[in-house]
Design a protein around this motif. Structure first.
Motif, PDB file in Angstrom:
ATOM      1  N   GLU A   1       0.824  -1.179  -0.094  1.00 40.24           N
ATOM      2  CA  GLU A   1      -0.156  -0.109  -0.080  1.00 40.24           C
ATOM      3  C   GLU A   1       0.813   1.300  -0.041  1.00 40.24           C
ATOM      4  OE1 GLU A   1      -2.505  -0.001   3.267  1.00 40.24           O
ATOM      5  OE2 GLU A   1      -3.693  -1.931   2.700  1.00 40.24           O
ATOM      6  N   MET A   2       0.479   2.299  -0.562  1.00 41.00           N
ATOM      7  CA  MET A   2       1.291   3.560  -0.631  1.00 41.00           C
ATOM      8  C   MET A   2       0.220   4.741  -0.767  1.00 41.00           C
ATOM      9  SD  MET A   2       2.699   3.491  -4.458  1.00 41.00           S
ATOM     10  CE  MET A   2       3.332   2.067  -4.674  1.00 41.00           C
ATOM     11  N   SER A   3       0.623   5.776  -0.457  1.00 40.21           N
ATOM     12  CA  SER A   3       0.079   6.923  -0.639  1.00 40.21           C
ATOM     13  C   SER A   3       0.407   8.015  -1.395  1.00 40.21           C
ATOM     14  CB  SER A   3      -0.344   7.723   0.882  1.00 40.21           C
ATOM     15  OG  SER A   3       0.716   8.198   1.272  1.00 40.21           O
ATOM     16  N   GLU A   4      -0.232   9.009  -2.152  1.00 40.57           N
ATOM     17  CA  GLU A   4       0.496   9.733  -2.926  1.00 40.57           C
ATOM     18  C   GLU A   4       1.585  10.496  -2.291  1.00 40.57           C
ATOM     19  OE1 GLU A   4      -0.529  10.071  -5.812  1.00 40.57           O
ATOM     20  OE2 GLU A   4      -2.336   8.818  -5.727  1.00 40.57           O
ATOM     21  N   SER A   5       1.813  10.900  -0.818  1.00 41.72           N
ATOM     22  CA  SER A   5       2.735  11.574  -0.314  1.00 41.72           C
ATOM     23  C   SER A   5       3.916  10.718   0.070  1.00 41.72           C
ATOM     24  CB  SER A   5       2.172  12.299   0.868  1.00 41.72           C
ATOM     25  OG  SER A   5       1.464  11.405   1.583  1.00 41.72           O
ATOM     26  N   GLY A   6       3.633   9.394  -0.123  1.00 37.54           N
ATOM     27  CA  GLY A   6       4.745   8.449   0.011  1.00 37.54           C
ATOM     28  C   GLY A   6       5.236   8.485   1.557  1.00 37.54           C
ATOM     29  N   ASP A   7       3.995   8.151   2.244  1.00 33.28           N
ATOM     30  CA  ASP A   7       4.131   7.793   3.632  1.00 33.28           C
ATOM     31  C   ASP A   7       4.720   6.507   4.190  1.00 33.28           C
ATOM     32  OD1 ASP A   7       2.312   5.751   3.624  1.00 33.28           O
ATOM     33  OD2 ASP A   7       0.622   7.057   4.017  1.00 33.28           O
ATOM     34  N   LYS A   8       4.776   6.063   5.367  1.00 35.62           N
ATOM     35  CA  LYS A   8       5.544   5.014   5.768  1.00 35.62           C
ATOM     36  C   LYS A   8       5.084   3.597   5.474  1.00 35.62           C
ATOM     37  CE  LYS A   8       7.914   7.648   9.368  1.00 35.62           C
ATOM     38  NZ  LYS A   8       8.900   8.242   8.425  1.00 35.62           N
ATOM     39  N   LYS A   9       3.831   3.404   4.767  1.00 38.42           N
ATOM     40  CA  LYS A   9       3.223   2.212   4.655  1.00 38.42           C
ATOM     41  C   LYS A   9       3.994   1.109   3.824  1.00 38.42           C
ATOM     42  CE  LYS A   9      -1.831   3.370   5.342  1.00 38.42           C
ATOM     43  NZ  LYS A   9      -2.909   3.751   4.715  1.00 38.42           N
ATOM     44  N   SER A  10       4.650   1.919   2.714  1.00 38.94           N
ATOM     45  CA  SER A  10       5.224   0.867   1.838  1.00 38.94           C
ATOM     46  C   SER A  10       6.738   1.020   1.999  1.00 38.94           C
ATOM     47  CB  SER A  10       5.038   1.503   0.241  1.00 38.94           C
ATOM     48  OG  SER A  10       5.765   1.155  -0.560  1.00 38.94           O
TER      49      SER A  10
ATOM     50  N   ALA B   1      -5.448   0.887  -0.679  1.00 40.80           N
ATOM     51  CA  ALA B   1      -5.657   0.589   0.653  1.00 40.80           C
ATOM     52  C   ALA B   1      -7.513   0.190   0.614  1.00 40.80           C
ATOM     53  CB  ALA B   1      -5.479   1.660   1.552  1.00 40.80           C
ATOM     54  N   GLU B   2      -8.047   1.234   0.065  1.00 44.53           N
ATOM     55  CA  GLU B   2      -9.527   1.181   0.105  1.00 44.53           C
ATOM     56  C   GLU B   2     -10.291   0.274  -0.527  1.00 44.53           C
ATOM     57  OE1 GLU B   2      -8.518   4.623  -1.916  1.00 44.53           O
ATOM     58  OE2 GLU B   2      -7.073   4.127  -0.252  1.00 44.53           O
ATOM     59  N   SER B   3      -9.794  -0.200  -1.676  1.00 48.50           N
ATOM     60  CA  SER B   3     -10.522  -1.147  -2.160  1.00 48.50           C
ATOM     61  C   SER B   3      -9.790  -2.378  -2.584  1.00 48.50           C
ATOM     62  CB  SER B   3     -10.502  -0.539  -3.936  1.00 48.50           C
ATOM     63  OG  SER B   3      -9.300  -0.717  -4.425  1.00 48.50           O
ATOM     64  N   GLY B   4      -8.636  -2.541  -1.994  1.00 47.97           N
ATOM     65  CA  GLY B   4      -8.135  -3.858  -2.052  1.00 47.97           C
ATOM     66  C   GLY B   4      -7.445  -4.153  -3.565  1.00 47.97           C
ATOM     67  N   LYS B   5      -7.563  -3.240  -4.643  1.00 50.13           N
ATOM     68  CA  LYS B   5      -7.448  -3.441  -6.122  1.00 50.13           C
ATOM     69  C   LYS B   5      -5.887  -3.437  -6.479  1.00 50.13           C
ATOM     70  CE  LYS B   5     -11.450  -1.499  -8.347  1.00 50.13           C
ATOM     71  NZ  LYS B   5     -11.891  -0.508  -9.150  1.00 50.13           N
ATOM     72  N   LEU B   6      -5.446  -4.430  -6.932  1.00 48.78           N
ATOM     73  CA  LEU B   6      -3.955  -4.122  -7.482  1.00 48.78           C
ATOM     74  C   LEU B   6      -3.481  -3.414  -8.524  1.00 48.78           C
ATOM     75  CD1 LEU B   6      -3.199  -8.159  -6.446  1.00 48.78           C
ATOM     76  CD2 LEU B   6      -2.883  -6.269  -5.087  1.00 48.78           C
ATOM     77  N   TYR B   7      -2.492  -2.760  -8.671  1.00 52.28           N
ATOM     78  CA  TYR B   7      -2.146  -1.988  -9.863  1.00 52.28           C
ATOM     79  C   TYR B   7      -0.523  -2.277  -9.973  1.00 52.28           C
ATOM     80  CZ  TYR B   7      -6.570   0.667  -9.235  1.00 52.28           C
ATOM     81  OH  TYR B   7      -7.665   1.076  -9.213  1.00 52.28           O
ATOM     82  N   ASN B   8      -0.270  -2.022 -11.207  1.00 46.87           N
ATOM     83  CA  ASN B   8       1.083  -2.087 -11.614  1.00 46.87           C
ATOM     84  C   ASN B   8       1.694  -0.549 -11.821  1.00 46.87           C
ATOM     85  OD1 ASN B   8       3.842  -2.344 -12.857  1.00 46.87           O
ATOM     86  ND2 ASN B   8       3.029  -3.752 -14.220  1.00 46.87           N
ATOM     87  N   THR B   9       2.224  -0.140 -10.765  1.00 44.37           N
ATOM     88  CA  THR B   9       2.501   1.146 -10.468  1.00 44.37           C
ATOM     89  C   THR B   9       4.059   1.784 -10.289  1.00 44.37           C
ATOM     90  OG1 THR B   9       0.446   1.112  -8.975  1.00 44.37           O
ATOM     91  CG2 THR B   9       1.836   3.239  -8.814  1.00 44.37           C
ATOM     92  N   SER B  10       4.281   2.839 -11.193  1.00 51.92           N
ATOM     93  CA  SER B  10       5.466   3.457 -10.952  1.00 51.92           C
ATOM     94  C   SER B  10       5.452   4.806 -10.220  1.00 51.92           C
ATOM     95  CB  SER B  10       5.740   3.751 -12.513  1.00 51.92           C
ATOM     96  OG  SER B  10       7.358   4.454 -12.672  1.00 51.92           O
ATOM     97  N   THR B  11       6.598   4.959  -9.355  1.00 49.94           N
ATOM     98  CA  THR B  11       6.466   6.121  -8.417  1.00 49.94           C
ATOM     99  C   THR B  11       7.953   6.803  -8.900  1.00 49.94           C
ATOM    100  OG1 THR B  11       7.567   4.763  -6.717  1.00 49.94           O
ATOM    101  CG2 THR B  11       5.209   5.109  -6.654  1.00 49.94           C
TER     102      THR B  11
END
Lengths: 338, 338
Positions: free
Chosen positions: A64-73, A100-110
């Protein structure tokens, strides 16, 4: 971003990726810092750089990650730290993301700036689904959800666009980013396979470059014959004239190349496609104000005006909806090119 | 054209073009008939095949022609005769056309069926204008007018799209023809020069092919070092997988290649981009009904309906025009992608 520095060095880290996430992050860190030490200002990691590539792995490795890059990931934290440590802009390849909210998975680049702040997040827009009975079956959409937008980010060297692997086959993301967002480069973390790699990887990178007169970088993982998925490697930087600037083979390595604004300006002056597109003949996918549609619509403007005049009084929501529907239907119907 | 034959042979006649129009037509005739005798069903001539290439020549060599191929044009008559004699579909390269009514000049390609009937006419849509002081100056638009539409034509082997030279740099013509018109191939008579030829000719042909999964043929004139314009030659047929099927060097020759519907079907099944484009994320340049625009518009439908409701009575042309303008302006403004 109107003013940009003239020239900078990009590094494509063709990482050897294994099943151990911690080891992958450690390898990535070592090479990103090495690239920074050698003068790279923008460093790129490959698609799925923290886990093996395959639909069976995405859920297990997802973070899980947030837009702000918090400590979750764990991976976001690691990427942020290595970008700051190396003092580089870092396109963190891609990782499996769990929303986090939906449980959906994405292939994500940050993407991170040189202080380690996350500045962009791109979710792969085009999922690779293929099912040819008896031949090959690979259905990303069985486990992944798709992103719903293109992504650009700003650097001191200009704006840059981002896509992931299969996104490369669909020219619109690069066309829109180049024409409207004014990007200097498209960057594609990718993991083409041993069939599509030799056939199309370099060709597609060069096609996006020549059609938009931008730099295009593709960064793949090194080939691991012990993994279930054999990647093509061949991380490549292509110049705005469509020619390969730098590239590699299959092995773990770092590909370095210079990107120069003057090269973009030069080719666009020599072959001025940016001034000669015929958006009176076909629509511009990048034009949010849709001048083409407006132009076509204006030709039938009087007809439509006559129609609304006949309509007369609008005294109910139903009649209002009916009128709008008629106008819109008529308006979009004129968008014929050939 | 829904049913098509499975396989046929195309011939690209890389003609040596000189200053004598009659000699050019005679050479073309000989090679077109030779190609037909060797089994080609579709034969292509290069851009400006009946005259030297250069803005100084267009007016002198220009001919008037009508859509029906009447007797006005010496070259149209010659092409019609050689197509029928050879029993082939013939893409007659291009020639300078003078429009009778306006006196305007165009760079125009005409196509004939195997009975010699003209079945299509394409006027070059993108004129090459370049003026880099002290380096190069070539302004087609000083003497030529530009076409205003894309062109396709039907054959027993499927529908085929047509562009001329610089048109190749603008992906929309091929995208629209492939997606909406269902073409099997794009054909570009062209005359790239000794700079842009080695840089981009093959790359652009391959890019159009791989992005649309169609055959793409480029047919150039042989190089003539005594002419003022040195053409790149290198007539090339590219398959729907983006790989070169057949090609040539600089010399006068005929390039033969097979085109197979099964190859198109195969690559589209293996890499199903035709099912996976994201026209909810970006507009489709080929969609005349503009589903994307409709989708975006529908999101603001209620707002617009509310607006028209507020508008109330439409009792004059002015109020009608004002209303339509408001609706259209609002509608096209929503076309934002990124």
């Amino acid at each position: 971003m109107s003013s940009t520095l003239g020239k900078f060095k990009i590094a494509l880290v063709q990482l050897k990726v294994g099943a151990d996430k911690g080891a992958n992050l450690a390898s990535a860190r070592k090479l990103v810092i090495e690239a920074g030490a050698k003068g790279a200002k923008l460093v790129v990691l490959p698609e799925c750089f923290n886990s093996p590539y395959g639909t069976q792995y995405f859920s297990k490795y997802a973070e899980e990650m947030s837009e702000s890059g918090d400590k979750k990931s764990e991976t976001v934290q690691a990427l942020s730290e290595m970008a700051a440590k190396a003092g580089v802009y870092l396109v963190g390849g891609s990782i499996p993301e769990r929303e986090a909210e939906s449980g959906k998975l994405y292939n994500t680049s940050t993407v991170y700036d040189s202080s380690g702040t996350m500045v962009a997040k791109h979710r792969k827009v085009h999922l690779f689904d293929i099912d040819v009975p008896g031949k090959i079956r690979f259905i990303e959409s069985e486990v992944l959800s798709a992103g719903d937008r293109g992504t650009v980010f700003d650097t001191p060297w200009g704006r840059i666009g981002l896509g992931i692997c299969y996104d490369l086959r669909f020219p619109e993301l690069a066309m829109i980013a180049a024409r409207r967002e004014g990007i200097k480069a498209m960057i594609y973390p990718g993991a083409f396979n041993m069939t599509t790699g030799p056939l199309h990887w370099e060709l597609l990178l060069r096609a996006r470059a020549v059609d938009n007169m931008i730099y295009v970088a593709g960064c793949g993982p090194a080939r691991d014959l012990e993994a279930s998925y054999h990647a093509w490697g061949h991380s490549t930087l292509v110049g705005p004239d469509g020619q390969v600037v730098a590239g590699s083979g299959f092995e773990e390595t770092i590909v370095y190349g210079d990107m120069e604004t003057s090269a973009i300006d030069g080719i666009r002056e020599a072959i001025p496609i940016y001034k000669q597109r015929r958006f009176d003949v076909y629509p511009d996918v990048a034009d949010e104000d849709s001048k083409y549609t407006k132009l076509q619509a204006s030709k039938q403007f009087d007809d439509i005006a006559d129609y609304t005049l006949k309509f007369g009084t609008i005294n109910s929501k139903d009649s209002s909806i009916s009128l709008v529907n008629s106008v819109l239907t008529k308006q979009v119907k004129v968008n014929k090119v050939f």
